[in-house]
Write a protein that holds these residues in place. Structure first.
Motif, PDB file in Angstrom:
ATOM      1  N   ILE A  82       0.813  -1.216   0.000  1.00 46.96           N
ATOM      2  CA  ILE A  82       0.000   0.000   0.000  1.00 46.96           C
ATOM      3  C   ILE A  82       0.851   1.272   0.000  1.00 46.96           C
ATOM      4  CG2 ILE A  82      -0.373   0.276   2.506  1.00 46.96           C
ATOM      5  CD1 ILE A  82      -3.338   0.943   1.726  1.00 46.96           C
ATOM      6  N   ALA A  89       0.372   6.114  -7.072  1.00 47.54           N
ATOM      7  CA  ALA A  89      -0.889   6.775  -7.408  1.00 47.54           C
ATOM      8  C   ALA A  89      -0.729   8.294  -7.403  1.00 47.54           C
ATOM      9  CB  ALA A  89      -1.985   6.349  -6.434  1.00 47.54           C
ATOM     10  N   GLU A  95      -2.705   3.136 -10.166  1.00 51.08           N
ATOM     11  CA  GLU A  95      -3.276   2.874  -8.848  1.00 51.08           C
ATOM     12  C   GLU A  95      -3.388   1.396  -8.505  1.00 51.08           C
ATOM     13  OE1 GLU A  95      -7.008   4.902  -8.668  1.00 51.08           O
ATOM     14  OE2 GLU A  95      -6.095   6.880  -8.862  1.00 51.08           O
ATOM     15  N   ALA A  96      -2.934   0.524  -9.388  1.00 48.25           N
ATOM     16  CA  ALA A  96      -3.128  -0.914  -9.181  1.00 48.25           C
ATOM     17  C   ALA A  96      -2.495  -1.399  -7.874  1.00 48.25           C
ATOM     18  CB  ALA A  96      -2.569  -1.706 -10.364  1.00 48.25           C
ATOM     19  N   ALA A  98      -1.759   0.308  -5.175  1.00 48.93           N
ATOM     20  CA  ALA A  98      -2.491   0.869  -4.039  1.00 48.93           C
ATOM     21  C   ALA A  98      -3.783   0.090  -3.798  1.00 48.93           C
ATOM     22  CB  ALA A  98      -2.799   2.346  -4.273  1.00 48.93           C
ATOM     23  N   LYS A  99      -4.439  -0.305  -4.862  1.00 43.92           N
ATOM     24  CA  LYS A  99      -5.670  -1.083  -4.721  1.00 43.92           C
ATOM     25  C   LYS A  99      -5.381  -2.461  -4.132  1.00 43.92           C
ATOM     26  CE  LYS A  99      -8.092   1.310  -8.418  1.00 43.92           C
ATOM     27  NZ  LYS A  99      -8.634   1.228  -9.779  1.00 43.92           N
ATOM     28  N   ILE A 100      -4.320  -3.092  -4.619  1.00 40.58           N
ATOM     29  CA  ILE A 100      -3.922  -4.391  -4.070  1.00 40.58           C
ATOM     30  C   ILE A 100      -3.578  -4.239  -2.586  1.00 40.58           C
ATOM     31  CG2 ILE A 100      -2.114  -6.164  -4.123  1.00 40.58           C
ATOM     32  CD1 ILE A 100      -2.044  -5.670  -7.223  1.00 40.58           C
ATOM     33  N   SER A 102      -4.646  -2.018  -0.534  1.00 47.12           N
ATOM     34  CA  SER A 102      -5.872  -1.762   0.228  1.00 47.12           C
ATOM     35  C   SER A 102      -6.604  -3.059   0.546  1.00 47.12           C
ATOM     36  CB  SER A 102      -6.794  -0.831  -0.562  1.00 47.12           C
ATOM     37  OG  SER A 102      -6.206   0.433  -0.717  1.00 47.12           O
ATOM     38  N   VAL A 103      -6.676  -3.944  -0.432  1.00 46.31           N
ATOM     39  CA  VAL A 103      -7.344  -5.238  -0.215  1.00 46.31           C
ATOM     40  C   VAL A 103      -6.549  -6.074   0.793  1.00 46.31           C
ATOM     41  CG1 VAL A 103      -8.018  -7.408  -1.318  1.00 46.31           C
ATOM     42  CG2 VAL A 103      -8.508  -5.222  -2.443  1.00 46.31           C
TER      43      VAL A 103
END
Length: 130
Positions: A82, A89, A95-96, A98-100, A102-103
């Protein structure tokens, strides 16, 4: 490091040192563009890792579970994804990650919640296998 609590605390301390150094650099350069990533490093990397370490230090039953080790590695992966993901980002590199991250962060917190609800605070065997 022998205990899962020690792993969480040591990792949290390393992330805190990194976050503090990064904060000093931002202050010295007067460039606070990446402060959201810096904040996530301090919050997830130091605070959440330390809270998790405290829980496992106080709850030997939870610390002895196999899920404690999974929780540690998931939390570590979350921070390592993150923080650079937020940097990417902000810098416009996508943003990929950051999304990973976040999950992964949400998953680590869900596992922590499960451990707390399953084992409670304190009690349990005094041995640790994680």
């Amino acid at each position: 490091m022998k205990t899962i609590a020690s792993r969480f605390f040591a990792t949290g301390a390393i992330f805190a040192l990194c976050g503090m150094a990064w904060g000093i650099v931002m202050s010295a350069t007067q460039d606070h563009t990446l402060s959201p990533a810096h904040g996530h490093l301090n919050l997830i990397g130091f605070v959440i890792m330390s809270v998790s370490g405290t829980f496992y230090a106080l709850s030997p039953g939870a610390a002895a579970s196999k899920l404690a080790g999974v929780h540690y590695w998931l939390s570590l992966a979350a921070v390592l994804a993150i923080v650079p993901g937020i940097v990417m980002a902000i810098s416009g590199s996508g943003e990929a990650l950051a999304k990973i991250g976040s999950v992964l962060t949400l998953s680590a917190m869900a596992l922590f919640a499960f451990q707390v609800m399953r084992h409670g605070i304190g009690g349990g065997p005094l041995r640790e296998t994680a």
